[in-house]
Design a protein around this motif. Structure first.
Motif, PDB file in Angstrom:
ATOM      1  N   ASN A  60      17.539 113.857 -25.590  1.00  0.00           N
ATOM      2  CA  ASN A  60      17.615 115.005 -24.701  1.00  0.00           C
ATOM      3  C   ASN A  60      17.435 114.535 -23.248  1.00  0.00           C
ATOM      4  N   LEU A  61      18.373 114.904 -22.391  1.00  0.00           N
ATOM      5  CA  LEU A  61      18.346 114.381 -21.019  1.00  0.00           C
ATOM      6  C   LEU A  61      17.139 114.873 -20.211  1.00  0.00           C
ATOM      7  N   SER A  62      16.444 115.872 -20.721  1.00  0.00           N
ATOM      8  CA  SER A  62      15.212 116.292 -20.037  1.00  0.00           C
ATOM      9  C   SER A  62      14.138 115.200 -20.135  1.00  0.00           C
ATOM     10  N   LYS A  63      14.332 114.248 -21.032  1.00  0.00           N
ATOM     11  CA  LYS A  63      13.391 113.130 -21.166  1.00  0.00           C
ATOM     12  C   LYS A  63      13.842 111.908 -20.370  1.00  0.00           C
ATOM     13  N   VAL A  64      14.955 112.042 -19.651  1.00  0.00           N
ATOM     14  CA  VAL A  64      15.532 110.884 -18.960  1.00  0.00           C
ATOM     15  C   VAL A  64      15.230 110.948 -17.466  1.00  0.00           C
ATOM     16  N   CYS A  65      14.718 109.833 -16.942  1.00  0.00           N
ATOM     17  CA  CYS A  65      14.517 109.664 -15.508  1.00  0.00           C
ATOM     18  C   CYS A  65      15.419 108.526 -15.054  1.00  0.00           C
ATOM     19  N   ILE A  66      15.950 108.639 -13.859  1.00  0.00           N
ATOM     20  CA  ILE A  66      16.909 107.634 -13.401  1.00  0.00           C
ATOM     21  C   ILE A  66      16.785 107.400 -11.901  1.00  0.00           C
ATOM     22  N   PHE A  67      16.928 106.134 -11.520  1.00  0.00           N
ATOM     23  CA  PHE A  67      17.125 105.809 -10.096  1.00  0.00           C
ATOM     24  C   PHE A  67      18.180 104.707 -10.005  1.00  0.00           C
ATOM     25  N   PRO A  68      18.835 104.599  -8.842  1.00  0.00           N
ATOM     26  CA  PRO A  68      19.959 103.674  -8.745  1.00  0.00           C
ATOM     27  C   PRO A  68      19.562 102.223  -8.520  1.00  0.00           C
ATOM     28  N   GLY A  69      20.407 101.326  -9.003  1.00  0.00           N
ATOM     29  CA  GLY A  69      20.350  99.922  -8.630  1.00  0.00           C
ATOM     30  C   GLY A  69      21.468  99.633  -7.642  1.00  0.00           C
ATOM     31  N   GLY A  76      30.467 103.684  -3.065  1.00  0.00           N
ATOM     32  CA  GLY A  76      29.767 104.867  -2.585  1.00  0.00           C
ATOM     33  C   GLY A  76      29.061 104.550  -1.277  1.00  0.00           C
ATOM     34  N   ARG A  77      28.120 105.372  -0.931  1.00  0.00           N
ATOM     35  CA  ARG A  77      27.420 105.259   0.353  1.00  0.00           C
ATOM     36  C   ARG A  77      25.940 105.059   0.105  1.00  0.00           C
ATOM     37  N   LEU A  78      25.376 104.095   0.829  1.00  0.00           N
ATOM     38  CA  LEU A  78      23.944 103.839   0.701  1.00  0.00           C
ATOM     39  C   LEU A  78      23.137 105.093   1.028  1.00  0.00           C
ATOM     40  N   ASP A  79      23.615 105.858   1.995  1.00  0.00           N
ATOM     41  CA  ASP A  79      22.840 106.998   2.500  1.00  0.00           C
ATOM     42  C   ASP A  79      23.294 108.330   1.907  1.00  0.00           C
ATOM     43  N   ARG A  80      23.955 108.289   0.762  1.00  0.00           N
ATOM     44  CA  ARG A  80      24.299 109.558   0.109  1.00  0.00           C
ATOM     45  C   ARG A  80      23.702 109.646  -1.301  1.00  0.00           C
ATOM     46  N   GLU A  81      22.424 109.309  -1.370  1.00  0.00           N
ATOM     47  CA  GLU A  81      21.728 109.432  -2.660  1.00  0.00           C
ATOM     48  C   GLU A  81      21.650 110.875  -3.124  1.00  0.00           C
ATOM     49  N   ASP A  82      21.782 111.790  -2.158  1.00  0.00           N
ATOM     50  CA  ASP A  82      21.740 113.201  -2.548  1.00  0.00           C
ATOM     51  C   ASP A  82      22.819 113.511  -3.593  1.00  0.00           C
ATOM     52  N   LYS A  83      23.967 112.809  -3.495  1.00  0.00           N
ATOM     53  CA  LYS A  83      25.034 113.035  -4.478  1.00  0.00           C
ATOM     54  C   LYS A  83      24.588 112.587  -5.871  1.00  0.00           C
ATOM     55  N   LEU A  84      23.896 111.446  -5.906  1.00  0.00           N
ATOM     56  CA  LEU A  84      23.441 110.925  -7.200  1.00  0.00           C
ATOM     57  C   LEU A  84      22.352 111.829  -7.779  1.00  0.00           C
ATOM     58  N   GLU A  85      21.499 112.299  -6.896  1.00  0.00           N
ATOM     59  CA  GLU A  85      20.436 113.222  -7.331  1.00  0.00           C
ATOM     60  C   GLU A  85      21.051 114.486  -7.931  1.00  0.00           C
ATOM     61  N   ALA A  86      22.083 114.995  -7.273  1.00  0.00           N
ATOM     62  CA  ALA A  86      22.724 116.228  -7.758  1.00  0.00           C
ATOM     63  C   ALA A  86      23.361 115.996  -9.140  1.00  0.00           C
ATOM     64  N   ILE A  87      23.968 114.829  -9.321  1.00  0.00           N
ATOM     65  CA  ILE A  87      24.589 114.539 -10.627  1.00  0.00           C
ATOM     66  C   ILE A  87      23.516 114.467 -11.712  1.00  0.00           C
ATOM     67  N   ALA A  88      22.450 113.712 -11.422  1.00  0.00           N
ATOM     68  CA  ALA A  88      21.375 113.568 -12.413  1.00  0.00           C
ATOM     69  C   ALA A  88      20.801 114.944 -12.771  1.00  0.00           C
ATOM     70  N   GLN A  89      20.494 115.713 -11.745  1.00  0.00           N
ATOM     71  CA  GLN A  89      19.898 117.031 -11.989  1.00  0.00           C
ATOM     72  C   GLN A  89      20.874 117.950 -12.709  1.00  0.00           C
ATOM     73  N   GLY A  90      22.137 117.875 -12.318  1.00  0.00           N
ATOM     74  CA  GLY A  90      23.162 118.703 -12.961  1.00  0.00           C
ATOM     75  C   GLY A  90      23.275 118.417 -14.456  1.00  0.00           C
ATOM     76  N   MET A  91      22.984 117.170 -14.806  1.00  0.00           N
ATOM     77  CA  MET A  91      23.065 116.782 -16.225  1.00  0.00           C
ATOM     78  C   MET A  91      21.746 117.057 -16.955  1.00  0.00           C
ATOM     79  N   GLY A  92      20.721 117.459 -16.200  1.00  0.00           N
ATOM     80  CA  GLY A  92      19.431 117.769 -16.823  1.00  0.00           C
ATOM     81  C   GLY A  92      18.443 116.619 -16.812  1.00  0.00           C
ATOM     82  N   ALA A  93      18.806 115.517 -16.103  1.00  0.00           N
ATOM     83  CA  ALA A  93      17.885 114.377 -15.986  1.00  0.00           C
ATOM     84  C   ALA A  93      17.130 114.472 -14.657  1.00  0.00           C
ATOM     85  N   ARG A  94      16.119 113.640 -14.516  1.00  0.00           N
ATOM     86  CA  ARG A  94      15.304 113.650 -13.291  1.00  0.00           C
ATOM     87  C   ARG A  94      15.664 112.450 -12.426  1.00  0.00           C
TER      88      ARG A  94
END
Ligand SMILES: [Fe+2]
Length: 164
Positions: A60-69, A76-94
């Protein structure tokens, strides 16, 4: 005691290209937290959703935490982590870039960190060599600077911020 599984450098996109699921035989039973600690895929702003959807078939993706390498920022852009955050959250991960996770008696400090380029004490020389040899400086851009290519000072700045 909570059960934590940490995966790094999974590069799920390469597995998907090969038509394989890297987690097909993994045992997630009893796992309380899956931390994906960098490099789930290249081109994360496009590919994370597919990789996370595949991982979501196992846990269950509610148990998944993620950060980028570093590779997650490619194309992509170093300074657009907000996009990655939105994808993770949209999928139900943290999204846990620069977050602390405390589970039972375990504390996890999550961040990409990058490098200070100080190995051997010469940041200038190391940075120049890194620029020549590392794909990071060809494949990642900085949006706030008119999409210029990443330079070593950008990542050493992030390193200092992540240490803080
Ligand atoms: Fe990697």
């Amino acid at each position: 005691m909570p059960k934590i599984l940490i995966l790094a450098d999974l590069h799920h996109d390469f597995w998907q290209e090969a038509g394989k699921d890297p987690l097909a035989n993994a045992d997630f039973s009893g796992v309380d937290l899956l931390l994906i600690a960098g490099d789930l895929s290249n081109k994360a702003h496009v590919r994370w959703k597919y990789a996370l959807a595949s991982i979501g078939q196992h846990i269950n993706l509610s148990k998944v935490c993620i950060f980028p390498g570093n590779h997650d920022y490619y194309d992509g852009r170093l300074d657009r982590e907000d996009k990655l955050e939105a994808i993770a959250q949209g999928m139900g991960a943290r999204f846990v870039q620069q977050h602390e996770i405390i589970l039972g008696r375990t504390r996890l400090l999550c961040c990409t960190l990058w490098t200070d380029m100080m190995l051997g004490g010469n940041r200038g020389r190391n940075g120049a060599e890194a620029m020549e040899r590392m794909n990071d400086f060809r494949c990642i851009r900085v949006e706030r600077e008119h999409y210029r290519k990443l330079r070593p000072h950008h990542t050493t700045d992030v390193h200092a911020r992540h240490l803080g």
